[in-house]
Write a protein that holds these residues in place. Structure first.
Motif, PDB file in Angstrom:
ATOM      1  N   ARG A  59      -3.098  10.606   1.554  1.00 16.14           N
ATOM      2  CA  ARG A  59      -2.321   9.632   2.306  1.00 16.14           C
ATOM      3  C   ARG A  59      -2.232   8.318   1.531  1.00 16.14           C
ATOM      4  NH1 ARG A  59      -5.415   9.087   6.434  1.00 16.14           N
ATOM      5  NH2 ARG A  59      -4.772  11.055   7.340  1.00 16.14           N
ATOM      6  N   GLY A  60      -3.307   7.946   0.868  1.00 18.52           N
ATOM      7  CA  GLY A  60      -3.287   6.741   0.052  1.00 18.52           C
ATOM      8  C   GLY A  60      -2.340   6.854  -1.129  1.00 18.52           C
ATOM      9  N   SER A  63       1.452   6.577   0.293  1.00 19.28           N
ATOM     10  CA  SER A  63       1.874   5.444   1.116  1.00 19.28           C
ATOM     11  C   SER A  63       2.944   4.674   0.367  1.00 19.28           C
ATOM     12  CB  SER A  63       0.688   4.548   1.459  1.00 19.28           C
ATOM     13  OG  SER A  63       0.204   3.916   0.310  1.00 19.28           O
ATOM     14  N   ARG A  64       3.949   4.263   1.092  1.00 17.62           N
ATOM     15  CA  ARG A  64       5.108   3.635   0.459  1.00 17.62           C
ATOM     16  C   ARG A  64       4.808   2.221  -0.007  1.00 17.62           C
ATOM     17  NH1 ARG A  64      10.652   4.663   1.855  1.00 17.62           N
ATOM     18  NH2 ARG A  64      10.601   5.774  -0.035  1.00 17.62           N
ATOM     19  N   THR A  65       4.076   1.460   0.772  1.00 16.22           N
ATOM     20  CA  THR A  65       3.794   0.089   0.375  1.00 16.22           C
ATOM     21  C   THR A  65       2.294  -0.092   0.240  1.00 16.22           C
ATOM     22  OG1 THR A  65       3.729  -0.623   2.677  1.00 16.22           O
ATOM     23  CG2 THR A  65       5.825  -0.842   1.536  1.00 16.22           C
ATOM     24  N   ARG A  67      -1.226  -1.817   0.490  1.00 19.21           N
ATOM     25  CA  ARG A  67      -1.781  -2.837   1.379  1.00 19.21           C
ATOM     26  C   ARG A  67      -2.315  -3.988   0.545  1.00 19.21           C
ATOM     27  NH1 ARG A  67      -1.807  -2.742   6.441  1.00 19.21           N
ATOM     28  NH2 ARG A  67      -3.711  -3.950   6.597  1.00 19.21           N
TER      29      ARG A  67
END
Length: 95
Positions: A59-60, A63-65, A67
């Protein structure tokens, strides 16, 4: 690293079950179906923490953006997101 470990473990179980099924004379298609089903069940039931860690790692990656790592950048991102959402609502296009 967890994703690679989990994937290799699952692949090893899949290959082992497939080869065992073929050796027992089950047949190519049924061996493949059994190998996929059993490798899924074994990896899901017996390695839940590794499964969760691999999922979090994957998932990391997708991820599109990214953090922001500091508080100021996170606040800036929240302000920008709120501005974009407000503009979309004003134009009649909800996100």
């Amino acid at each position: 690293m967890h994703f690679l470990t989990y994937s290799l473990l699952r692949l090893a179980v899949l290959v082992a079950v497939f080869l065992l099924s073929m050796w027992l004379g089950v047949g190519l298609i049924l061996s493949g179906i059994a190998a996929v089903a059993i490798s899924f069940a074994v990896s899901y039931l017996f390695f839940p923490r590794l499964h969760a860690a691999a999922g979090d790692e994957f998932r990391g990656w997708i991820s599109r953006t990214p953090r922001p790592r500091n508080r100021v950048a996170l606040e800036d991102q929240e302000v920008e997101d709120a501005y974009v959402d407000r503009r979309l609502r004003e134009e009649g296009r909800e996100s």
